[in-house]
Design a protein around this motif. Structure first.
Motif, PDB file in Angstrom:
ATOM      1  N   UNK A   1       0.869  -1.179   0.000  1.00  9.19           N
ATOM      2  CA  UNK A   1       0.000   0.000   0.000  1.00  9.19           C
ATOM      3  C   UNK A   1       0.909   1.232   0.000  1.00  9.19           C
ATOM      4  N   UNK A   2       0.785   2.059  -1.027  1.00 11.45           N
ATOM      5  CA  UNK A   2       1.603   3.263  -1.154  1.00 11.45           C
ATOM      6  C   UNK A   2       0.721   4.484  -0.907  1.00 11.45           C
ATOM      7  N   UNK A   3       0.761   5.064   0.307  1.00 13.70           N
ATOM      8  CA  UNK A   3      -0.098   6.211   0.611  1.00 13.70           C
ATOM      9  C   UNK A   3       0.205   7.438  -0.239  1.00 13.70           C
ATOM     10  N   UNK A   4       1.478   7.613  -0.609  1.00  8.94           N
ATOM     11  CA  UNK A   4       1.854   8.798  -1.375  1.00  8.94           C
ATOM     12  C   UNK A   4       1.249   8.765  -2.776  1.00  8.94           C
ATOM     13  N   UNK A   5       1.311   7.612  -3.411  1.00 14.53           N
ATOM     14  CA  UNK A   5       0.772   7.467  -4.768  1.00 14.53           C
ATOM     15  C   UNK A   5      -0.677   6.980  -4.771  1.00 14.53           C
ATOM     16  N   UNK A   6      -1.195   6.673  -3.609  1.00 12.49           N
ATOM     17  CA  UNK A   6      -2.553   6.136  -3.484  1.00 12.49           C
ATOM     18  C   UNK A   6      -2.694   4.880  -4.354  1.00 12.49           C
ATOM     19  N   UNK A   7      -1.734   3.971  -4.204  1.00 11.45           N
ATOM     20  CA  UNK A   7      -1.719   2.743  -4.985  1.00 11.45           C
ATOM     21  C   UNK A   7      -1.726   1.520  -4.079  1.00 11.45           C
ATOM     22  N   UNK A   8      -2.382   0.488  -4.557  1.00  9.14           N
ATOM     23  CA  UNK A   8      -2.361  -0.827  -3.900  1.00  9.14           C
ATOM     24  C   UNK A   8      -1.893  -1.845  -4.926  1.00  9.14           C
ATOM     25  N   UNK A   9      -0.944  -2.683  -4.518  1.00  9.81           N
ATOM     26  CA  UNK A   9      -0.464  -3.737  -5.412  1.00  9.81           C
ATOM     27  C   UNK A   9      -0.494  -5.073  -4.690  1.00  9.81           C
ATOM     28  N   UNK A  10      -0.880  -6.101  -5.430  1.00  6.07           N
ATOM     29  CA  UNK A  10      -0.864  -7.470  -4.930  1.00  6.07           C
ATOM     30  C   UNK A  10      -0.049  -8.304  -5.903  1.00  6.07           C
ATOM     31  N   UNK A  11       1.036  -8.894  -5.401  1.00  6.68           N
ATOM     32  CA  UNK A  11       1.949  -9.659  -6.258  1.00  6.68           C
ATOM     33  C   UNK A  11       2.440  -8.811  -7.437  1.00  6.68           C
TER      34      UNK A  11
END
Length: 237
Positions: A138-148
């Motif tokens: 979870x990247x709060x700065x970029x507002x991104x979520x990545x799974x694998x």
């Protein structure tokens, strides 16, 4: 905290009342009268917040929400609805609304909800690091979520819940604690709001949503975010 707020409401008197209250707090307001106009206006100039009525001509609020979320637009959405049944309200949340109010409502309460959504969307969680729980990032700065390594699109409400839990993996959060992450101390919001967000998150981050390995239920208490690999290792040990 001045912002650009779009109000999609076909009732002229209601729209003007909301506009006056918003402008009194220093916000710039765009009014649209139907669903298609709301979609087109968001595409041209995305607002900081969309106040969206459910019952509108040319496309109702739920259809508007479906289109905007399908386009991966992350703007916070506060829905206004005369439909007061739980199923109707949960449907809006399921489609990606961040909050809802049923009509008739108090304009002062509406402004409080607007302030809460804008504050939480703009401030967000701490933005100094990527929060990792196993292969979930979870990247709060970029507002991104990545799974694998693959990006997952989340609504602002889903993101706030996931970021709070990723900051403290294995901590058990009660529904009330997660509600406070979403809306602050608000006695009008149902705990079912959290359940719907959790259900939607599982569809996005779990290989088998009905058998979650990351976003776990702690029966009688709440939810926690765990690393599936660590859980397997503990089970073998």
């Amino acid at each position: 905290m001045c912002a650009h707020v779009m109000v999609a409401e076909d009732d002229e008197k209601q729209a003007e009342l909301v506009r006056r209250y918003l402008e009194r707090e220093g916000h710039a307001v765009t009014l649209v009268r139907d669903g298609r106009a709301a979609i087109e206006s968001v595409r041209r100039r995305p607002p900081d917040l969309l106040v969206l009525d459910v019952m509108m001509p040319r496309a109702d609020g739920l259809d508007v929400l479906r289109v905007l979320r399908a386009e991966a637009r992350e703007l916070p959405v506060l829905m206004l609805t005369a439909r007061s049944t739980e199923d109707d309200l949960l449907l809006g949340l399921d489609l990606g609304a961040d909050d809802y109010m049923t009509k008739p409502y108090s304009p002062r309460e509406l402004m409080a909800r607007v302030r809460t959504l804008l504050r939480r969307t703009r401030l967000g969680p701490p933005a100094d690091r990527v929060l990792s729980v196993g292969t979930l990032a979870v990247d709060p700065d970029r507002h991104e979520v990545r799974v694998d390594g693959d990006q997952v699109e989340c609504t602002p409400g889903e993101f706030r819940i996931l970021a709070a839990m990723a900051a403290e993996p294995d901590r058990v959060f009660t529904r009330q604690q997660l509600l406070e992450e979403l809306h602050g101390f608000d006695r009008y919001i149902s705990h079912r709001t959290v359940d719907v967000h959790i259900m939607n998150l599982r569809k996005k981050i779990e290989p088998a949503p009905r058998r979650p390995a990351r976003l776990l239920t702690v029966f009688g208490v709440g939810y926690k975010l765990a690393d599936p690999a660590k859980a397997k290792s503990a089970g073998r040990g």
